[in-house]
Write an enzyme that holds these catalytic residues in place. Structure first.
Site, PDB file in Angstrom:
ATOM      1  CE1 TYR A  21       0.237  -2.510 -14.154  1.00  0.00           C
ATOM      2  CE2 TYR A  21      -1.183  -1.823 -12.355  1.00  0.00           C
ATOM      3  CZ  TYR A  21      -0.247  -2.686 -12.872  1.00  0.00           C
ATOM      4  OH  TYR A  21       0.204  -3.736 -12.102  1.00  0.00           O
ATOM      5  CE1 TYR A  76       3.612  -2.177 -12.060  1.00  0.00           C
ATOM      6  CE2 TYR A  76       4.575  -3.589 -10.382  1.00  0.00           C
ATOM      7  CZ  TYR A  76       3.641  -3.381 -11.377  1.00  0.00           C
ATOM      8  OH  TYR A  76       2.741  -4.375 -11.695  1.00  0.00           O
TER       9      TYR A  76
END
Lengths: 74, 386
Positions: free
Chosen positions: B285, B335
């Site tokens: 992430y 994202y």
């Protein structure tokens, strides 16, 4: 009141229209000598002195029409 | 030995323009994931919805069940855990199917942060990151998640006396991967020189150090490992998982000690007997380039302060020794918070990653971040149950 720069970042992005005339500006977390950590801005720094660990002194400046505590080189 | 596996993956179209509401995107992603697993909607008896910390409360709620056509559920909940929600949903789903509380759990995330008139800076330029009421943040202009992460990155660079150009190889490697991914938002070639010429957002981050928010939804279906082995679709078995939540505020979260990552890593790697050398690929992430550098160190792929040297020789890119963020990650891919690394890991582990398919993908590390290097979660995925 004096202290030490814990972290800082130079903001170029205009996140709010009222900040358009401020950019670039330096936001920082400063460890004051009384043990507290505060959010503030750094002012009057040149690139050479600007680093984590720099010693600072609290002064007051106009930001967005308000008088706020900020930190200048000590 | 894995008790659960990801048996299906569904992804809506991704867009930087205005789209259908998040709840509709989530419903679509769920239907796609269930079909991908070779299951019927009636087979699904659990639903865990990861919510976005930047979304208004009712943007995505449990009405998604009805919209997706899921009824008679035995498990249904929202998981609000900053950016770690997607990975936490998968972990809780694994625990639920392992305990017999559900047979098949859909885990979904969808968000619509950007639109025709709303770019990434506006969508993620919130106040309240440093102080609870946000009033002081706004007064000083300390807004935007990027500002807090930039402070952490600056502390790192100053600690090890490194130039901001150390992040260049990370952005370039991810663009090289994105060029092989039809779902990636940006696929044009990128050189170090072009990276260095991109505008500052918040120093030490340039535009190309920052994630590309999109509107979209991704869902997975988690089933017991023994069920996964018998389904039509190949499975990604959950052979390790962990979380860590130090519970710091933003004034203390920039300690550069990994936050919750150490605890998450110990929980995932320890019982599985895994070492960093065993990992074939990492899907981090990575809302900002620095996070990849930090996590390479936090997970022990290199020592503290050694990340810049570690990434400098193209190690993370196509053909490199440690393929990382192989779909382009958050920087050049898209994202969608934790579902970005989850989706890429599932595709790789199942051998469905097309042009960018890794030859070795026996063990893939997936991470989730939340609250500026505070909350952390990770998964270890494998094509085999043990």
């Amino acid at each position: 009141m004096t202290g030490t720069v814990y972290a800082y970042a130079v903001v170029h992005q205009v996140f709010r229209s009222e900040l358009a005339t401020d950019v670039p500006y330096i936001v920082a977390l400063v460890d004051l000598d009384d043990g507290s950590r505060v959010l503030t801005r750094l002012v009057d720094f040149d690139a050479e002195r600007l680093r984590v660990g720099a010693r600072v002194e609290m002064v007051h400046r106009q930001i967005g029409g308000r008088t706020l505590p900020v930190c200048a080189p000590a | 030995m894995a008790v659960a596996a990801i048996a299906g993956l569904g992804m809506t179209e991704l867009s930087r323009r205005s789209t259908a509401p998040a709840v509709d995107l989530a419903a679509t992603a769920i239907r796609l994931a269930v079909a991908d697993a070779g299951l019927e909607l009636s087979d699904v008896d659990g639903l865990l919805v990861a919510t976005s910390p930047v979304a208004p409360p009712h943007r995505l709620d449990l009405t998604v069940a009805r919209r997706a056509g899921l009824t008679d559920l035995r498990l249904a909940s929202l998981i609000g855990a900053e950016g770690t929600g997607a990975l936490q949903a998968i972990q809780l789903a694994a625990l639920a199917v392992g305990a017999g509380a559900a047979r098949a759990v859909a885990c979904v995330f969808a968000d619509t942060p950007v639109g025709d008139d709303v770019g990434g800076a506006a969508a993620f330029g919130q106040s309240g990151i440093f102080s609870d009421d946000g009033e002081l943040d706004a007064a000083y202009g300390a807004v935007g998640w990027v500002t807090a992460y930039a402070m952490a990155a600056r502390r790192y660079l100053d600690r090890y006396a490194l130039p901001d150009s150390v992040f260049a190889p990370i952005a370039v490697a991810q663009r090289d991967w994105a060029r092989l991914n039809p779902h990636a938002m940006v696929r044009a070639p990128l050189t170090v020189e072009e990276y260095l010429a991109s505008r500052w957002v918040v120093e030490p981050f340039r535009l190309l150090d920052c994630a590309l928010p999109v509107n979209g939804g991704i869902a997975v279906v988690v089933v017991p490992a023994n069920v996964a082995a018998e389904l039509r679709a190949p499975a990604a078995f959950l052979v390790g998982m962990g979380q860590g939540h130090p519970g710091r505020d933003r004034l203390t979260a920039l300690a550069l000690d990994g936050g919750g990552a150490a605890q998450a890593r110990a929980a995932a790697f320890g019982p599985a007997g895994v070492n960093p050398d065993d990992i074939d690929a990492c899907e981090f992430y990575d809302p900002f380039s620095y996070v990849t550098l930090a996590r390479l160190e936090d997970y022990g792929f290199c020592g503290r302060g050694e990340g810049a040297d570690f990434v400098a020789d193209g190690r993370l890119g196509p053909g490199g020794a440690l393929p990382t963020n192989t779909g382009g990650g958050h920087l050049s891919g898209f994202y969608l918070q934790g579902m970005t690394p989850v989706a890429e890991a599932v595709l790789q582990v199942r051998g469905q990653a097309g042009e960018r398919q890794l030859p070795r993908r026996d063990l893939v590390l997936v991470t989730g971040e939340g609250g500026v290097l505070d909350h952390h979660a990770c998964l270890l995925l494998s094509p085999r149950p043990s």
